[in-house]
Scaffold this active site. Structure first.
Site, PDB file in Angstrom:
ATOM      1  NE  ARG A  67      10.047  17.279  -4.785  1.00  0.00           N
ATOM      2  CZ  ARG A  67      10.080  16.752  -3.574  1.00  0.00           C
ATOM      3  NH1 ARG A  67       8.970  16.656  -2.872  1.00  0.00           N
ATOM      4  NH2 ARG A  67      11.209  16.343  -3.046  1.00  0.00           N
ATOM      5  NE  ARG A  93       3.722  16.468  -8.528  1.00  0.00           N
ATOM      6  CZ  ARG A  93       4.452  15.720  -9.348  1.00  0.00           C
ATOM      7  NH1 ARG A  93       3.920  14.654  -9.931  1.00  0.00           N
ATOM      8  NH2 ARG A  93       5.703  16.028  -9.594  1.00  0.00           N
ATOM      9  CG  HIS A 111      -2.704   7.590   4.513  1.00  0.00           C
ATOM     10  ND1 HIS A 111      -2.116   7.569   3.258  1.00  0.00           N
ATOM     11  CD2 HIS A 111      -2.455   6.378   5.054  1.00  0.00           C
ATOM     12  CE1 HIS A 111      -1.549   6.393   3.063  1.00  0.00           C
ATOM     13  NE2 HIS A 111      -1.735   5.652   4.139  1.00  0.00           N
TER      14      HIS A 111
END
Ligand code: GRF
Length: 223
Positions: A67, A93, A111
């Site tokens: 990452r 991600r 969201h």
């Protein structure tokens, strides 16, 4: 007026990206979409951004060892485009706390649920399974923990008896396209401020309510 140089990060179709690009077409909008960046080179949203005349880039997470390495490349691209602000729009991600720290107070996410309910995936299916009557969407600043961080805007929608996860998702998505540009406008114009876990300063009406069931709609007797 100098407009906030904003990157939209996507992984998929990019309908929220479309809404942000459309809003920022107005020269008076306080943010300029200077880049659309995807971790998936084949994300359908990239082609749409290009067609809209926005610069695009892909940083394929799969070719990096970890990452941190992926985020270093991401950061380089963001710096190359002199990006000042990030909108995550269906970006699939998770970031390291280090990257989130770099962009603290300068990164929004959308969201598909009324946070802090239904963090994570399959929000519509889970809302239906729980029998909630009101569902919705949230735009929030990004914190290291998934789907956490100060909330800028929320939209609520009714859950209908015959909803499927798909019909509910569509009703929520239509509202996402309204609140994401609105939230970016508020933040980019410095109309709101972060106070702990709250975002303060946005206008709100104290008599705007959504009550479900709505008994003013033609009632039906259940036999
Ligand atoms: C949206 O539902 C958003 O809330 C979630 O991922 C979805 C992305 O859709 N984070 P799109 O790519 O913006 O159409």
């Amino acid at each position: 007026m100098s407009r906030l140089r904003t990157a939209i990060l996507i992984s998929g179709r990019g309908s929220n990206m479309d809404a942000l690009i459309a809003a920022a077409k107005d020269r008076n909008f306080p943010a300029d979409i200077a880049l659309v960046l995807s971790n998936r080179p084949d994300a359908p949203g990239l082609a749409k951004a290009k067609a809209a005349g926005v610069a695009t880039a892909a940083v394929d997470h799969k070719i990096y060892a970890g990452r941190e390495e992926f985020e270093r490349s991401l950061q380089l691209v963001l710096e190359t485009y002199r990006i000042e602000f990030i909108c995550l729009a269906g970006f699939m991600r998770m970031f390291t706390p280090g990257f989130v720290g770099l962009w603290r107070g300068r990164m929004l996410n959308i969201h598909p649920a009324l946070l802090p309910s239904y963090r994570g995936l399959d929000t519509h299916q889970r809302a239906l399974a729980d029998g909630v009557k009101i569902h919705g969407a949230t735009v929030h600043f990004v914190a290291p923990e998934m789907d956490e961080g100060p909330i800028v805007a929320q939209a609520a929608v009714p859950v209908l008896d015959d909803d499927t996860p798909q019909t509910l998702a569509a009703r929520v998505l239509a509202q996402e396209h309204v609140i994401y540009p609105m939230a970016l406008q508020l933040v980019a114009s410095d109309a709101v401020r972060i106070d702990g876990n709250r975002v303060l300063g946005a206008p709100a009406s104290d008599d705007a309510t959504l009550v479900v069931p709505d008994l003013t709609a033609a009632p039906r007797r259940i036999a």
